[in-house]
Design a protein around this motif. Structure first.
Motif, PDB file in Angstrom:
ATOM      1  N   MET A   1      -8.760  -1.291  16.389  1.00 54.42           N
ATOM      2  CA  MET A   1      -8.298  -1.470  15.002  1.00 54.42           C
ATOM      3  C   MET A   1      -6.812  -1.816  15.003  1.00 54.42           C
ATOM      4  SD  MET A   1      -8.500   1.214  11.825  1.00 54.42           S
ATOM      5  CE  MET A   1      -7.817   0.806  10.226  1.00 54.42           C
ATOM      6  N   THR A   2      -6.426  -2.812  14.249  1.00 54.37           N
ATOM      7  CA  THR A   2      -5.026  -3.211  14.150  1.00 54.37           C
ATOM      8  C   THR A   2      -4.246  -2.164  13.379  1.00 54.37           C
ATOM      9  OG1 THR A   2      -5.683  -5.544  14.122  1.00 54.37           O
ATOM     10  CG2 THR A   2      -3.463  -5.019  13.385  1.00 54.37           C
ATOM     11  N   ARG A   3      -3.102  -1.773  13.920  1.00 51.40           N
ATOM     12  CA  ARG A   3      -2.306  -0.768  13.218  1.00 51.40           C
ATOM     13  C   ARG A   3      -1.733  -1.351  11.932  1.00 51.40           C
ATOM     14  NH1 ARG A   3       3.083  -1.576  13.445  1.00 51.40           N
ATOM     15  NH2 ARG A   3       3.942  -2.869  15.115  1.00 51.40           N
ATOM     16  N   PRO A   4      -1.436  -0.508  10.950  1.00 49.31           N
ATOM     17  CA  PRO A   4      -0.851  -1.010   9.701  1.00 49.31           C
ATOM     18  C   PRO A   4       0.481  -1.702   9.949  1.00 49.31           C
ATOM     19  CG  PRO A   4      -1.599   1.255   9.457  1.00 49.31           C
ATOM     20  CD  PRO A   4      -1.677   0.939  10.907  1.00 49.31           C
ATOM     21  N   LEU A   5       0.786  -2.686   9.125  1.00 48.83           N
ATOM     22  CA  LEU A   5       2.096  -3.322   9.153  1.00 48.83           C
ATOM     23  C   LEU A   5       3.122  -2.323   8.633  1.00 48.83           C
ATOM     24  CD1 LEU A   5       3.115  -6.248   9.803  1.00 48.83           C
ATOM     25  CD2 LEU A   5       3.143  -6.629   7.343  1.00 48.83           C
ATOM     26  N   HIS A   6       4.241  -2.194   9.336  1.00 49.29           N
ATOM     27  CA  HIS A   6       5.230  -1.181   8.968  1.00 49.29           C
ATOM     28  C   HIS A   6       6.536  -1.852   8.567  1.00 49.29           C
ATOM     29  CE1 HIS A   6       6.903   3.088   9.996  1.00 49.29           C
ATOM     30  NE2 HIS A   6       7.405   2.619   8.873  1.00 49.29           N
ATOM     31  N   PHE A   7       6.896  -1.674   7.295  1.00 50.49           N
ATOM     32  CA  PHE A   7       8.138  -2.224   6.760  1.00 50.49           C
ATOM     33  C   PHE A   7       9.203  -1.144   6.663  1.00 50.49           C
ATOM     34  CE2 PHE A   7       5.029  -5.188   4.990  1.00 50.49           C
ATOM     35  CZ  PHE A   7       5.627  -6.396   5.280  1.00 50.49           C
ATOM     36  N   GLY A   8      10.411  -1.460   7.098  1.00 47.17           N
ATOM     37  CA  GLY A   8      11.576  -0.645   6.813  1.00 47.17           C
ATOM     38  C   GLY A   8      12.305  -1.257   5.637  1.00 47.17           C
ATOM     39  N   LEU A   9      12.625  -0.461   4.637  1.00 47.31           N
ATOM     40  CA  LEU A   9      13.199  -0.974   3.397  1.00 47.31           C
ATOM     41  C   LEU A   9      14.454  -0.182   3.052  1.00 47.31           C
ATOM     42  CD1 LEU A   9      12.855  -2.849   0.909  1.00 47.31           C
ATOM     43  CD2 LEU A   9      11.459  -1.041  -0.115  1.00 47.31           C
ATOM     44  N   LEU A  10      15.553  -0.896   2.842  1.00 44.93           N
ATOM     45  CA  LEU A  10      16.824  -0.280   2.492  1.00 44.93           C
ATOM     46  C   LEU A  10      17.412  -0.917   1.241  1.00 44.93           C
ATOM     47  CD1 LEU A  10      18.584  -0.119   5.986  1.00 44.93           C
ATOM     48  CD2 LEU A  10      17.763   1.840   4.655  1.00 44.93           C
ATOM     49  N   GLY A  11      18.081  -0.112   0.442  1.00 48.49           N
ATOM     50  CA  GLY A  11      18.904  -0.578  -0.655  1.00 48.49           C
ATOM     51  C   GLY A  11      20.105   0.337  -0.725  1.00 48.49           C
ATOM     52  N   ALA A  12      21.201  -0.128  -1.281  1.00 50.35           N
ATOM     53  CA  ALA A  12      22.392   0.716  -1.356  1.00 50.35           C
ATOM     54  C   ALA A  12      22.196   1.878  -2.322  1.00 50.35           C
ATOM     55  CB  ALA A  12      23.604  -0.117  -1.775  1.00 50.35           C
ATOM     56  N   MET A  13      21.476   1.641  -3.427  1.00 49.14           N
ATOM     57  CA  MET A  13      21.281   2.642  -4.473  1.00 49.14           C
ATOM     58  C   MET A  13      19.818   2.705  -4.856  1.00 49.14           C
ATOM     59  SD  MET A  13      24.448   1.562  -6.977  1.00 49.14           S
ATOM     60  CE  MET A  13      23.957  -0.161  -6.887  1.00 49.14           C
ATOM     61  N   PRO A  14      19.333   3.835  -5.377  1.00 57.43           N
ATOM     62  CA  PRO A  14      17.946   3.918  -5.814  1.00 57.43           C
ATOM     63  C   PRO A  14      17.550   2.813  -6.792  1.00 57.43           C
ATOM     64  CG  PRO A  14      18.887   6.106  -5.756  1.00 57.43           C
ATOM     65  CD  PRO A  14      20.025   5.141  -5.484  1.00 57.43           C
ATOM     66  N   GLU A  15      18.484   2.445  -7.675  1.00 54.63           N
ATOM     67  CA  GLU A  15      18.155   1.427  -8.676  1.00 54.63           C
ATOM     68  C   GLU A  15      17.817   0.082  -8.046  1.00 54.63           C
ATOM     69  OE1 GLU A  15      21.304   4.169 -10.526  1.00 54.63           O
ATOM     70  OE2 GLU A  15      20.850   3.280  -8.571  1.00 54.63           O
ATOM     71  N   GLU A  16      18.240  -0.140  -6.812  1.00 54.58           N
ATOM     72  CA  GLU A  16      18.062  -1.451  -6.199  1.00 54.58           C
ATOM     73  C   GLU A  16      16.704  -1.628  -5.532  1.00 54.58           C
ATOM     74  OE1 GLU A  16      22.076  -3.337  -4.878  1.00 54.58           O
ATOM     75  OE2 GLU A  16      22.040  -1.276  -4.124  1.00 54.58           O
ATOM     76  N   ILE A  17      15.953  -0.564  -5.414  1.00 52.46           N
ATOM     77  CA  ILE A  17      14.579  -0.669  -4.940  1.00 52.46           C
ATOM     78  C   ILE A  17      13.627  -0.276  -6.062  1.00 52.46           C
ATOM     79  CG2 ILE A  17      12.875   0.204  -3.294  1.00 52.46           C
ATOM     80  CD1 ILE A  17      15.109   0.654  -1.303  1.00 52.46           C
ATOM     81  N   GLY A  18      14.073   0.644  -6.879  1.00 53.34           N
ATOM     82  CA  GLY A  18      13.206   1.267  -7.865  1.00 53.34           C
ATOM     83  C   GLY A  18      12.992   2.693  -7.397  1.00 53.34           C
ATOM     84  N   SER A  19      13.590   3.659  -8.051  1.00 51.15           N
ATOM     85  CA  SER A  19      13.645   5.015  -7.525  1.00 51.15           C
ATOM     86  C   SER A  19      12.326   5.770  -7.639  1.00 51.15           C
ATOM     87  CB  SER A  19      14.745   5.802  -8.239  1.00 51.15           C
ATOM     88  OG  SER A  19      14.538   5.799  -9.634  1.00 51.15           O
ATOM     89  N   ASP A  20      11.344   5.231  -8.363  1.00 49.07           N
ATOM     90  CA  ASP A  20      10.042   5.874  -8.498  1.00 49.07           C
ATOM     91  C   ASP A  20       9.230   5.624  -7.224  1.00 49.07           C
ATOM     92  OD1 ASP A  20       7.647   6.930  -9.231  1.00 49.07           O
ATOM     93  OD2 ASP A  20       7.193   5.437 -10.766  1.00 49.07           O
ATOM     94  N   LEU A  21       8.871   6.692  -6.521  1.00 44.89           N
ATOM     95  CA  LEU A  21       8.104   6.557  -5.276  1.00 44.89           C
ATOM     96  C   LEU A  21       6.616   6.822  -5.483  1.00 44.89           C
ATOM     97  CD1 LEU A  21      10.574   8.407  -2.858  1.00 44.89           C
ATOM     98  CD2 LEU A  21      10.340   5.942  -3.239  1.00 44.89           C
ATOM     99  N   SER A  22       6.163   6.820  -6.722  1.00 45.12           N
ATOM    100  CA  SER A  22       4.767   7.164  -7.008  1.00 45.12           C
ATOM    101  C   SER A  22       3.781   6.133  -6.474  1.00 45.12           C
ATOM    102  CB  SER A  22       4.558   7.347  -8.517  1.00 45.12           C
ATOM    103  OG  SER A  22       4.819   6.125  -9.206  1.00 45.12           O
ATOM    104  N   HIS A  23       4.258   4.923  -6.155  1.00 45.41           N
ATOM    105  CA  HIS A  23       3.362   3.903  -5.630  1.00 45.41           C
ATOM    106  C   HIS A  23       2.995   4.163  -4.174  1.00 45.41           C
ATOM    107  CE1 HIS A  23       7.615   2.559  -6.005  1.00 45.41           C
ATOM    108  NE2 HIS A  23       7.504   2.502  -4.697  1.00 45.41           N
ATOM    109  N   LEU A  24       3.692   5.110  -3.519  1.00 41.31           N
ATOM    110  CA  LEU A  24       3.403   5.426  -2.126  1.00 41.31           C
ATOM    111  C   LEU A  24       2.471   6.633  -2.031  1.00 41.31           C
ATOM    112  CD1 LEU A  24       6.935   5.088  -0.468  1.00 41.31           C
ATOM    113  CD2 LEU A  24       5.102   3.395  -0.552  1.00 41.31           C
ATOM    114  N   LYS A  25       1.545   6.583  -1.068  1.00 38.35           N
ATOM    115  CA  LYS A  25       0.645   7.700  -0.804  1.00 38.35           C
ATOM    116  C   LYS A  25       1.070   8.380   0.488  1.00 38.35           C
ATOM    117  CE  LYS A  25      -3.253   5.389  -3.045  1.00 38.35           C
ATOM    118  NZ  LYS A  25      -4.642   4.868  -2.868  1.00 38.35           N
TER     119      LYS A  25
END
Length: 251
Positions: A1-25
């Motif tokens: 089975m192929t392992r999941p694609l793994h993204f590293g994501l950075l922003g300087a401030m929460p507002e620059e990514i979207g501070s709500d993490l509810s989309h992650l499980k």
């Protein structure tokens, strides 16, 4: 089975990514001094490690190093957030995917030419072409499908990084003169790119224009940031929607 694609994501401030993490499980976090790295999954095909670095090159480089060290399987490191327009044709909500980044305050003359990074002996860094093409296609497809409502059609170009908030038209003009084709200025992206290059990890820098890097920049930035937080995650979603055709990092 192929392992999941793994993204590293950075922003300087929460507002620059979207501070709500509810989309992650399966959300978890680890603390490294005042830096928190959040990890989670989106279905069975994508893992995400993300953090908010703080402003400036040192904070960004420190966060990038910590993030990459937290998991050896990160396939791509993305830095995203807002930037000032250097290209006078750009307006708020314009999206710029960097096809090259530079550190505009790096100057080790006479030992190295101006802007050259001594560690890499290069003055500009470019993302791997396959990852850049993948991201550009993902953003344009999302835009054409109506998934980036409120954003302008994504474009690409040179982004310059330095430890200075640009809010002076004369300073901006000097940068334009020194760096032909410059499209945007910010405070973190090229530092993250350098860390990724030296660690052998593919990277991307994705920015949205918040201000004109002029005398009105500070107020424009503050006003824009409050609105941007509600939309920031859409750009990440645009990339994740094409994860099934993303390149893979060689082990």
């Amino acid at each position: 089975m192929t392992r999941p694609l793994h993204f590293g994501l950075l922003g300087a401030m929460p507002e620059e990514i979207g501070s709500d993490l509810s989309h992650l499980k399966d959300l978890s976090c680890s603390n490294h001094g005042d830096l928190t790295i959040h990890k989670g999954s989106l279905g069975d095909t994508v893992q995400l490690s993300l953090a908010w670095s703080g402003w400036g090159k040192v904070s960004a480089a420190r966060a990038a190093t910590r993030l990459l060290a937290s998991d050896p399987n990160i396939d791509l490191l993305v830095f995203t957030g807002v930037a000032g327009a250097a290209d006078p044709t750009l307006r708020q909500w314009d999206v710029v995917l960097a096809d090259a980044v530079m550190q505009h305050d790096m100057d080790a003359r006479p030992l190295f030419p101006k802007f050259t990074l001594p560690a890499l002996n290069q003055d500009r860094l470019q993302p791997q072409q396959d990852w850049f093409n993948w991201a550009k296609t993902a953003l344009l497809e999302a835009y054409d499908a109506g998934g980036l409502e409120g954003f302008a059609r994504p474009s690409s170009g040179l982004i310059a990084t330095g430890d200075r908030f640009i809010g002076d038209a004369a300073v901006l003009q000097t940068l334009r003169d020194d760096l032909p084709g410059l499209r945007a200025v910010e405070m973190e992206g090229a530092a993250v790119a350098q860390v990724a290059e030296q660690e052998g990890i593919p990277w991307l820098v994705l920015r949205v224009i918040s201000d004109g890097a002029d005398e009105a920049a500070a107020q424009s930035f503050e006003d824009f940031l409050q609105r941007y937080e509600q939309q920031a995650w859409r750009l990440i979603e645009a990339l994740l929607q094409r994860c099934n055709v993303a390149p893979r990092r060689c082990a």
